[in-house]
Design an enzyme around this catalytic site. Structure first.
Site, PDB file in Angstrom:
ATOM      1  N   GLY A 222      -3.015  -5.563  -5.705  1.00 19.93           N
ATOM      2  CA  GLY A 222      -2.199  -6.772  -5.683  1.00 19.93           C
ATOM      3  C   GLY A 222      -0.767  -6.485  -5.267  1.00 19.93           C
ATOM      4  O   GLY A 222      -0.501  -5.757  -4.309  1.00 19.93           O
ATOM      5  N   GLY A 225       0.579  -2.754  -4.559  1.00 19.04           N
ATOM      6  CA  GLY A 225       0.306  -1.945  -3.381  1.00 19.04           C
ATOM      7  C   GLY A 225      -1.160  -1.609  -3.243  1.00 19.04           C
ATOM      8  O   GLY A 225      -2.026  -2.284  -3.812  1.00 19.04           O
ATOM      9  N   GLY A 251      -6.647  -9.768   1.136  1.00 17.58           N
ATOM     10  CA  GLY A 251      -7.432  -8.541   1.041  1.00 17.58           C
ATOM     11  C   GLY A 251      -8.300  -8.328   2.269  1.00 17.58           C
ATOM     12  O   GLY A 251      -8.515  -7.184   2.698  1.00 17.58           O
ATOM     13  N   ASP A 252      -8.784  -9.424   2.850  1.00 11.02           N
ATOM     14  CA  ASP A 252      -9.598  -9.323   4.064  1.00 11.02           C
ATOM     15  C   ASP A 252      -8.745  -8.884   5.249  1.00 11.02           C
ATOM     16  O   ASP A 252      -9.181  -8.080   6.077  1.00 11.02           O
ATOM     17  CB  ASP A 252     -10.271 -10.661   4.349  1.00 11.02           C
ATOM     18  CG  ASP A 252     -10.990 -11.216   3.136  1.00 11.02           C
ATOM     19  OD1 ASP A 252     -11.601 -10.417   2.399  1.00 11.02           O
ATOM     20  OD2 ASP A 252     -10.936 -12.441   2.922  1.00 11.02           O
TER      21      ASP A 252
END
Length: 315
Positions: A222, A225, A251-252
């Site tokens: 998150g 890092g 995240g993708d």
């Protein structure tokens, strides 16, 4: 070329709202409709970087047709697997302070014939692929071992696999030794069955996943890092983000950045962090282009700060 596999894609509607009050009528200040699903987002980020990508998708009904149409408009090749059920529609509510509320539909149930056709389509598309990114939850009808079967078939065809899933599906797939797995902090804690309070806790958990079969672990922590652990060592990277607009698909975008940069080592980690940081500055699930990136803002450390406490500990 990067092939993505999304077993449970979606049509995503994102509404920007000032705040959420239960029971009130809320007027949206912005609206987006995007093709959704973790692998779909990876393909969108790869395409935004000017690279070729093919999205393997089971699609059905009017929502599925719209997903294919939207991806085609973005220059993304779709290897469509027809299914009887309608593709799911998801809703995300993005508040002005960055808080995101998501409502995800379950999606259609895939028949045994549809499941096999999906696996065969991945095999057909794997010949020219540098990477196959297998992403997201499994729809109804697929057992947790489905990803393990996919990894085994892809490896037999000589392809490298990046896997972004969680729970039993992740644990089952580890026995087939995926080249990279990409859990977030919650998924990492779930996989090892214990709390994560520090970066050091995340490092130990990532090392445990490697011991179970993962070639490398790219762990997203998150706002704190990202952590990369592989056979060569471990690295930690972060980037300052002053304003978070939406973390949908961040995240993708990170996984896309990692694979675009080769999928191994600190250079790929830096690219992952740069893409993730750029994504959270954009509305909805918009994927960053090269112009959105700030690579100079990324710091990569060869010495992992094991004592650093996580901003949001996972229990």
């Amino acid at each position: 070329m990067i092939v993505t596999v999304t077993p449970n894609p979606s049509l995503d509607r994102t509404y920007e709202v000032p705040s959420l009050e239960r029971g009130d009528v809320i007027r949206a200040t912005g609206e987006r409709v995007d093709p959704g699903g973790k692998g779909v987002n990876v393909s969108r980020a790869v395409a935004a970087a000017g690279r070729r990508t093919v999205a393997v998708l089971p699609l059905g009904g009017a929502p599925g047709a719209l997903v294919a149409e939207l991806l085609d408009a973005q220059g993304i090749e779709v290897a469509r697997v027809p299914v009887a059920g309608a593709t799911r529609s998801n809703i995300a509510l993005a508040e002005a302070d960055g808080v995101l509320t998501k409502i995800n539909a379950p999606g259609p149930e895939l028949s045994p014939a549809e499941q096999e056709l999906l696996l065969e389509t991945v095999r057909e598309q794997s010949g020219d692929a540098d990477w196959i990114a297998c992403c997201g939850s499994l729809p109804r009808g697929l057992t947790p071992s489905w990803y393990a079967d996919l990894v085994a078939r892809a490896h037999a065809a000589g392809a490298r696999i990046a896997l972004d899933t969680s729970g039993p599906a992740l644990l089952s797939a580890l026995r087939e030794r995926p080249d990279v797995v990409k859990p977030n902090a919650e998924e990492l804690a779930e996989a090892v069955g214990r709390n994560l309070s520090t970066v050091g806790d995340a490092l130990k958990a990532a090392e445990e996943l490697r011991a179970r079969g993962a070639g490398a672990v790219l762990a997203s922590l998150g706002a704190d890092g990202q952590l990369l652990v592989d056979a060569e060592g471990a690295w930690f990277a972060d980037a300052r983000v002053d304003v978070v607009r939406s973390n949908v698909g961040a995240g993708d975008a990170s996984l896309a950045g990692f694979l675009i940069a080769g999928g191994s080592g600190p250079r790929a980690l830096a690219s992952a962090v740069a893409h993730g940081a750029a994504a959270v500055r954009l509305p909805g699930s918009v994927m960053p282009t090269p112009a959105d990136l700030a690579p100079a803002a990324v710091t990569v450390a060869t010495e992992v700060p094991t004592d650093r406490e996580l901003t949001e500990p996972v229990s």
